[in-house]
Design an enzyme around this catalytic site. Structure first.
Site, PDB file in Angstrom:
ATOM      1  N   LYS A   1     -58.040  -7.973  39.357  1.00 20.04           N
ATOM      2  CA  LYS A   1     -59.027  -8.950  38.750  1.00 20.04           C
ATOM      3  C   LYS A   1     -59.963  -9.462  40.258  1.00 20.04           C
ATOM      4  O   LYS A   1     -61.049  -9.949  40.118  1.00 20.04           O
ATOM      5  CB  LYS A   1     -58.305 -10.028  38.170  1.00 20.04           C
ATOM      6  CG  LYS A   1     -57.978  -9.852  36.926  1.00 20.04           C
ATOM      7  CD  LYS A   1     -57.324 -11.026  36.350  1.00 20.04           C
ATOM      8  CE  LYS A   1     -56.757 -10.632  34.798  1.00 20.04           C
ATOM      9  NZ  LYS A   1     -56.254 -11.849  33.957  1.00 20.04           N
TER      10      LYS A   1
ATOM     11  N   ASP B   1     -61.444 -15.610  31.363  1.00 22.73           N
ATOM     12  CA  ASP B   1     -60.027 -15.917  31.291  1.00 22.73           C
ATOM     13  C   ASP B   1     -59.862 -17.605  31.143  1.00 22.73           C
ATOM     14  O   ASP B   1     -59.188 -18.278  30.595  1.00 22.73           O
ATOM     15  CB  ASP B   1     -59.172 -15.554  32.596  1.00 22.73           C
ATOM     16  CG  ASP B   1     -58.469 -14.094  32.371  1.00 22.73           C
ATOM     17  OD1 ASP B   1     -58.216 -13.914  31.342  1.00 22.73           O
ATOM     18  OD2 ASP B   1     -58.194 -13.461  33.268  1.00 22.73           O
TER      19      ASP B   1
END
Length: 286
Positions: free
Chosen positions: A74, A110
């Protein structure tokens, strides 16, 4: 009905159990889309995480509309993108890449996933102080959501204490107030906290166990987990036994997936329907 074809993917390690393909493809069917979701798994292909640029190249070459990105990429993915959305830029973490007009654009859905899940599942809990475990790619997004949700003070713990300090500093700068501090003592931080947010891989099937000492959790605490396989982690099972209010990680997965689906296709999915489908998927694999 839409006649466009979409090929999308997920890049990460140990992702064979991911619910994302079924979640995306089923919603796409309801929307009348020709849509395929593929897993590009380092572990399955016997590749190191440093092979990330090759997998991005492969997706681009094969005409993918975009890709989700998960552990451990990420943050490392950012070096291989052309530009970032405002959220991704701010958070320094990307979980969704869109390929458009020869560009790779990084997004972060997210934080929105956690925010929506918390609003639905723990709308009325005390928020003066919470402890966050994990300051990696997921922790960074969840911490941002936590302050946006009105949590006044966040104690951040990470095995890498430097990472926790960096995240706390970033939050204080971003929200222009003293809202976060790094901690090295989770037990003592929890004594004055209303709740616990867990954003590390502990509790996943590949990383079983509890991220804290069981006696640190008290009935007055709430506990939010971002792990969703299993749906009830050891941490949540412990919290439920103690009578704590709990939040499962599945909702975060659904809402971040809904946002990613829209980025890939330009079509707004039905998040409620995705949520019901996700619950069914988890029951089937339990």
């Amino acid at each position: 009905m839409h006649d466009k074809k979409f090929l999308v993917g997920l890049i990460g390690a140990d992702i064979q159990m991911s619910k994302s393909p079924a979640l995306h493809e089923t919603e796409a069917r309801h929307q009348g889309l020709d849509y395929r979701y593929e897993l590009l798994d380092f572990s399955e292909r016997g590749l190191p995480a440093s092979a990330l640029p090759d997998l991005l190249d492969e997706e681009e070459r094969r005409g993918f509309a975009g890709s989700n990105i998960t552990h451990p990429c990420k943050q490392t993915v950012i070096a291989h993108l052309n530009r970032l959305s405002e959220d991704a830029e701010m958070l320094g973490a990307v979980n969704t890449v869109v390929f458009r007009n020869g560009e790779r654009i990084g997004h972060n859905t997210d934080w929105y996933g956690f925010y929506e899940n918390f609003q639905c599942g723990l709308p009325d809990v005390a928020k003066s102080h919470a402890v966050l475990l994990g300051a990696g790619g997921a922790g960074v997004a969840v911490a941002h959501a936590a302050i946006k949700l009105g949590i006044e003070r966040l104690s951040v713990f990470d095995q890498d204490s430097k990472r926790a300090e960096t995240l706390a500093g970033q939050l204080n700068d971003r929200f222009s107030r003293d809202c976060a501090r790094a901690t090295t003592d989770v037990g003592s931080a929890l004594r004055s906290a209303d709740g616990l947010i867990h954003a590390t891989p502990t509790g996943m099937k590949s990383h079983p166990g509890l991220p804290i000492d069981a006696e640190w959790l008290l009935p007055r605490h709430w506990a939010a987990d971002i792990v969703y396989m299993p749906l009830v982690t050891e941490l949540l099972a412990l919290a439920e036994r103690k009578g704590c209010r709990t939040l499962r990680g599945g909702g975060m997965t659904v809402y971040q997936a809904a946002a990613a689906f829209e980025l890939f296709t330009g079509i707004t999915p039905d998040a409620e329907r995705m949520s019901r489908h996700f619950t069914d998927l988890c029951r089937l694999s339990a």
